[in-house]
Every structure is written in C-alpha cells, then in structure tokens.
Design a protein around this motif. Structure first.
Motif, PDB file in Angstrom:
ATOM      1  N   ARG A 220      24.039  37.099  63.372  1.00 54.22           N
ATOM      2  CA  ARG A 220      23.870  35.984  62.439  1.00 54.22           C
ATOM      3  C   ARG A 220      25.230  35.427  62.030  1.00 54.22           C
ATOM      4  O   ARG A 220      26.273  36.081  62.177  1.00 54.22           O
ATOM      5  N   SER A 222      26.238  35.096  59.107  1.00 54.59           N
ATOM      6  CA  SER A 222      26.756  35.968  58.051  1.00 54.59           C
ATOM      7  C   SER A 222      27.534  37.150  58.617  1.00 54.59           C
ATOM      8  O   SER A 222      28.349  37.760  57.915  1.00 54.59           O
ATOM      9  N   ARG A 264      28.211  23.528  43.743  1.00 55.83           N
ATOM     10  CA  ARG A 264      27.654  23.024  44.992  1.00 55.83           C
ATOM     11  C   ARG A 264      28.761  22.381  45.830  1.00 55.83           C
ATOM     12  O   ARG A 264      29.757  21.895  45.299  1.00 55.83           O
ATOM     13  N   ALA A 301      23.830  27.323  57.946  1.00 57.64           N
ATOM     14  CA  ALA A 301      23.247  28.293  57.010  1.00 57.64           C
ATOM     15  C   ALA A 301      23.721  29.703  57.349  1.00 57.64           C
ATOM     16  O   ALA A 301      23.932  30.042  58.514  1.00 57.64           O
ATOM     17  N   ASP A 303      22.092  32.437  57.313  1.00 59.51           N
ATOM     18  CA  ASP A 303      21.137  33.238  58.071  1.00 59.51           C
ATOM     19  C   ASP A 303      20.839  32.661  59.453  1.00 59.51           C
ATOM     20  O   ASP A 303      19.989  33.170  60.181  1.00 59.51           O
ATOM     21  N   ASP A 325      24.637  28.504  51.359  1.00 65.65           N
ATOM     22  CA  ASP A 325      23.384  29.201  51.083  1.00 65.65           C
ATOM     23  C   ASP A 325      22.268  28.183  50.906  1.00 65.65           C
ATOM     24  O   ASP A 325      22.458  26.981  51.121  1.00 65.65           O
ATOM     25  N   SER A 326      21.117  28.642  50.461  1.00 65.79           N
ATOM     26  CA  SER A 326      19.951  27.769  50.328  1.00 65.79           C
ATOM     27  C   SER A 326      20.114  26.714  49.249  1.00 65.79           C
ATOM     28  O   SER A 326      19.379  25.724  49.223  1.00 65.79           O
ATOM     29  N   GLU A 327      21.084  26.893  48.317  1.00 68.31           N
ATOM     30  CA  GLU A 327      21.324  25.928  47.250  1.00 68.31           C
ATOM     31  C   GLU A 327      22.567  25.086  47.521  1.00 68.31           C
ATOM     32  O   GLU A 327      23.110  24.469  46.613  1.00 68.31           O
ATOM     33  N   ASP A 328      23.000  25.080  48.767  1.00 73.81           N
ATOM     34  CA  ASP A 328      24.127  24.272  49.199  1.00 73.81           C
ATOM     35  C   ASP A 328      25.444  24.699  48.539  1.00 73.81           C
ATOM     36  O   ASP A 328      26.327  23.880  48.320  1.00 73.81           O
TER      37      ASP A 328
END
Length: 345
Positions: A220, A222, A264, A301, A303, A325-328
């Motif tokens: 990944r 990450s 962000r 991303a 992941d 991440d998922s929240e930018d």
C-alpha cells in the motif's frame, strides 16, 4: 574435443571458433526455429474449437468446480505445469495420474468438474481407458492433442489441437516441437480465461503472497510513504524562508501546505516553486509561501495500492506525490526516488 581453441599470439589470448562449435550453434538454431514454426502454425490454426474449450473451462470455474489435468510421459509433465499455471490465475486445478486413477484416485473427481487430457497422438491407451470412467463421474472432457481426428478427440466435448509440421528431433522421435506447442496452447487457454474473468494484478498477488511479486503488488501507499520528520508540513501563511528550512530539514523536494484552521490540504510547494518565487523580488523569502504554492496538487490515498501511485508518477511526470487521508489532510509523501527501493520500478 574442446569447443574453443585458445592460442597465445604476441602474449595476448585469442578465442577461435572451430567447426564443432559452428555446427553446434547451427543445430541449436535449427531446433528453436522448428519449434517456433510449430507455435506459429498452432496460432494460425486456432478456430472455434479453441473458443468452445475455453467456454467449457470457464463455466466449470464459475460454477465452483475444478479442472483435472491428466497425461502420460512428457504430456504428464506438461499437464502438471499447466496445473500450476491455472491455479495461479484462480482456476482450481489438480493432476490425476491415469494409472492411479483406476486404483482409487478417481475419488478426487466430482460431477461438474472438467478434465483436460493431454495426448500428442490422441490414442494414449491409459487416457482412452480413463475417459469413460470420467464420464461416469459426470465430467466434461477437453482433449489437448496434435491429432484432432484421433480417438480421444472424437470422444471429447471439445478439442484443443496444435499443429506441428515436424519435430525438432532429427530422428523424428523425441517430443520436442509437439511438447512445446502443447504447453503454449495450454498457456493460451489460461490467459484467455484470465482475461475473460477480469483477473487483475491484485487477484494474482493474493495467490502469490510469499513471492516478491506478491509483496510488491499488495504493498500500500502507506507502506512506502515518508512520514514524521521526513515529511514537511506547514500552514500556507508561513514564509518561504520557513518552507525552505522545513524542506531542508526533512531532506524533501517539496512540502505540504495546509489550511491553518483545519489542517486540510491547501497546496504543495516544490523546489520549482521556490525558484520561481526568487524572481518576485529581493524580499521574496519573507513572502507567504501560499502565494507561490501549487493549488489542487495531484494526491493519492494512503490506503491505495503502491502500484497505483506508480501509475500516477508515470502519467503525471512528477517527482513527489502527496498522500492524504479520507478528510483530505496530508499524512505522508511518496518520493519518486524511493520507488526502486521497493521494487516498484
């Protein structure tokens, strides 16, 4: 007789090709050429029989059943190799020795399975005897042979026939071009199944977790990104001087710039942006770095698969890639120079 004659002339070694080596090279080239001719003839001869065989095997796999390969002699070795190939693409397969089948090994057969019988002549006695036994267990049969009108071919549900103008063996006895063509035709079926079923690199990696390829394909973003002190992040209202200090300490070619209020991602500041900012005036180091940042940079991303990051590098011609991440919010940095270390290029 040695293949090379070595002579010393004026203190220097020279290698002279003798007639024996020339003859050996010619024999080797002739063998490979003859086998290549068989492959080409086989490719050109493919017809609806090939598609019928692929359809049978695809139905078998999709119904949750398995493919049973069987052969004798050289064909047994090819069958066992094809078992490995089919298993590696998610097509459950096994090998059945035709002799042992008559002594209990038929227990691995289940209704709905498919049998692939390999016989160059199409008349191999052990397989001719095995076929009706397989029928009793409700198996469909595909015969892979060099003789499409043979006994086994006529009794099969589908025939995979290869074409061999001549064997590479000068005695026309040892299976050479025929075994190569049989293996290639089996591989062709496997690759057709792979594409028809939408089998992906990720699917392949799941079946090869211990190999280097599997580790690479399952890695990944990450796993390869830089974080912590190696990943510089600053609010975009900091100065260019602050940005250069942060990049230098992190030994990075860029840094992520964030909104002071929520963290962000606001943009990215690179070495190239720094050079451009230097043209803005003598006090450029005290200017807000956000004035010269690149807004809406390319990101990936955390992941996501590492190979997806590699595709972005190749398509965008960039040196660094921000990870969010998922929240930018930026969480890491993939440096293009790190990719070879992970065997991704």
């Amino acid at each position: 007789m040695p293949i090379y004659l070595r002579a010393t002339i004026d203190g220097e070694k020279s290698t002279i090709m003798n007639e024996e080596q020339s003859s050996l090279l010619e024999r080797g080239r002739r063998c490979i050429t003859i086998e290549a001719e068989a492959l080409l003839a086989t490719a050109q001869a493919l017809d609806e029989s090939f598609t019928a065989a692929v359809a049978i095997l695809e139905r078998t796999i999709r119904s949750g059943r398995k493919i049973i390969f069987s052969g004798v002699g050289k064909s047994a070795h090819i069958a066992q190799k094809l078992v490995g190939t089919f298993n590696s693409i998610g097509a459950p397969s096994c090998y059945l020795d035709p002799v042992n089948a008559r002594h209990g090994d038929l227990g691995l057969c289940s209704e709905g399975d498919a049998a692939v019988l390999l016989s160059n002549s199409g008349t191999t006695e052990e397989l001719v005897r095995l076929l009706p036994l397989l029928r009793r267990f409700g198996l469909v049969a595909v015969v892979l042979t060099g003789h499409p009108t043979s006994t086994l071919a006529r009794a099969a549900d589908a025939t995979l026939a290869y074409r061999v103008p001549r064997e590479a063996c000068p005695l026309e006895l040892a299976p050479t071009a025929s075994s190569t063509a049989a293996l290639a035709l089996g591989d062709a079926v496997a690759m057709a199944l792979l594409e028809n079923r939408g089998f992906t690199k990720e699917d392949f990696a799941r079946l090869h977790p211990a190999g280097n390829l599997g580790r690479t394909l399952l890695m990944r973003v990450s796993d390869v990104m830089r974080t912590g002190e190696h990943f510089p992040v600053l609010p975009h209202d900091k100065t260019i001087q602050d940005a250069i200090v942060a990049m230098t300490r992190a030994k990075a070619g860029c840094l992520a710039l964030v909104e002071p209020a929520d963290g962000r991602l606001a943009g990215v500041f690179t070495d190239g942006d720094f050079r451009r900012s230097a043209l803005s005036g003598p006090d450029f180091l005290l200017a807000p770095v956000g004035r010269f940042m690149t807004r809406k940079p390319i990101v990936v991303a955390a992941d996501a698969l590492a190979v997806d990051a590699l595709k972005i590098f190749e398509a965008s011609k960039i040196d660094d890639l921000l990870v969010v991440d998922s929240e930018d919010r930026p969480v890491g940095l993939v440096d293009g120079q790190d990719l070879p270390r992970f065997h991704l290029v």
